[in-house]
Design an enzyme around this catalytic site. Structure first.
Site, PDB file in Angstrom:
ATOM      1  N   HIS A 149      34.077  33.349  47.782  1.00 52.70           N
ATOM      2  CA  HIS A 149      34.566  32.887  48.429  1.00 52.70           C
ATOM      3  C   HIS A 149      34.713  34.024  49.365  1.00 52.70           C
ATOM      4  CE1 HIS A 149      38.579  33.213  46.330  1.00 52.70           C
ATOM      5  NE2 HIS A 149      38.760  34.662  47.493  1.00 52.70           N
TER       6      HIS A 149
HETATM    7  P1  TYD Z   1      40.565  30.965  43.169  1.00 51.72           P
HETATM    8  O1  TYD Z   1      41.219  31.457  44.766  1.00 51.72           O
HETATM    9  O2  TYD Z   1      39.523  30.335  43.009  1.00 51.72           O
HETATM   10  O3  TYD Z   1      40.081  32.633  42.111  1.00 51.72           O
HETATM   11  P2  TYD Z   1      39.089  33.284  42.216  1.00 51.72           P
HETATM   12  O4  TYD Z   1      38.466  33.455  43.407  1.00 51.72           O
HETATM   13  O5  TYD Z   1      39.969  35.056  41.919  1.00 51.72           O
HETATM   14  O6  TYD Z   1      38.338  33.120  41.423  1.00 51.72           O
HETATM   15  O7  TYD Z   1      42.289  30.061  42.143  1.00 51.72           O
HETATM   16  C1  TYD Z   1      41.774  29.848  41.191  1.00 51.72           C
HETATM   17  C2  TYD Z   1      42.895  28.791  40.791  1.00 51.72           C
HETATM   18  O8  TYD Z   1      44.204  28.782  40.847  1.00 51.72           O
HETATM   19  C3  TYD Z   1      42.712  27.318  42.084  1.00 51.72           C
HETATM   20  O9  TYD Z   1      42.852  26.269  41.753  1.00 51.72           O
HETATM   21  C4  TYD Z   1      43.531  27.698  42.789  1.00 51.72           C
HETATM   22  C5  TYD Z   1      44.618  28.020  42.751  1.00 51.72           C
HETATM   23  N1  TYD Z   1      45.708  29.618  42.754  1.00 51.72           N
HETATM   24  C6  TYD Z   1      46.946  28.916  43.430  1.00 51.72           C
HETATM   25  O10 TYD Z   1      47.533  28.161  43.237  1.00 51.72           O
HETATM   26  N2  TYD Z   1      47.971  30.114  43.938  1.00 51.72           N
HETATM   27  C7  TYD Z   1      47.093  31.733  44.286  1.00 51.72           C
HETATM   28  O11 TYD Z   1      47.148  32.391  44.989  1.00 51.72           O
HETATM   29  C8  TYD Z   1      45.818  31.697  43.668  1.00 51.72           C
HETATM   30  C9  TYD Z   1      45.166  32.987  44.255  1.00 51.72           C
HETATM   31  C10 TYD Z   1      44.904  30.566  43.529  1.00 51.72           C
END
Ligand code: TYD
Length: 132
Positions: free
Chosen positions: A50
């Site tokens: 992303h």
């Molecule tokens: P995501 O940002 O998709 O993880 P990555 O990009 O590292 O693979 O986040 C995974 C899940 O956690 C998503 O449901 C959103 C949640 N999340 C939060 O609630 N708070 C946060 O600070 C982060 C980074 C993620």
């Protein structure tokens, strides 16, 4: 121009062990509103995929290693994160992916804003459109 903006963190440790400090608007180039950690990543799993519209981040691998891929729509660059003394600053509108996590990898993320799903661009073709 490299997409990888390294930040060096001084090891303040001594004979007792290592110590490193992260200070907003000092060795971290923004006000820190959120800190999170990626730990125990399953073997072969990748994360990220992303970009953010506003959010700026600094990634520091406190233990183990992983590869960070950055992409601005023109250039793609990969860097190994394997030291708590060296972080990478990720500005807004940069696509990021994290790959090849070691089983002991502890990845610390310092973020400029609170979690906000509407700040994410999770679709790569949308990312390419938005940055044009
Ligand atoms: P995501 O940002 O998709 O993880 P990555 O990009 O590292 O693979 O986040 C995974 C899940 O956690 C998503 O449901 C959103 C949640 N999340 C939060 O609630 N708070 C946060 O600070 C982060 C980074 C993620």
């Amino acid at each position: 121009m490299s997409l990888v903006k390294r930040i060096s963190f001084k090891n303040l440790g001594d004979s007792r062990g290592d110590l490193v400090s992260f200070e907003e608007n000092k060795n971290v180039p923004f006000s820190i509103e959120r800190v999170y950690c990626i730990i125990n990543t399953a073997l072969g799993e990748s994360r990220g995929f992303h970009a953010h519209k506003e959010l700026k981040q600094v990634l520091i691998c406190l233990k183990g290693s992983c590869d960070l891929l950055l992409d601005n729509g023109k250039l793609r660059e990969s860097v190994k994160l394997d030291s708590f003394q060296s972080g990478v600053f990720i500005d807004s509108f940069l696509w990021r992916e994290m790959h090849n996590f070691s089983s002991d990898c502890v990845l610390l993320v310092l973020a400029s804003h609170k979690y906000d799903e509407s700040d994410y661009i999770r679709d790569y073709s949308e990312f390419l459109k938005v940055i044009k």
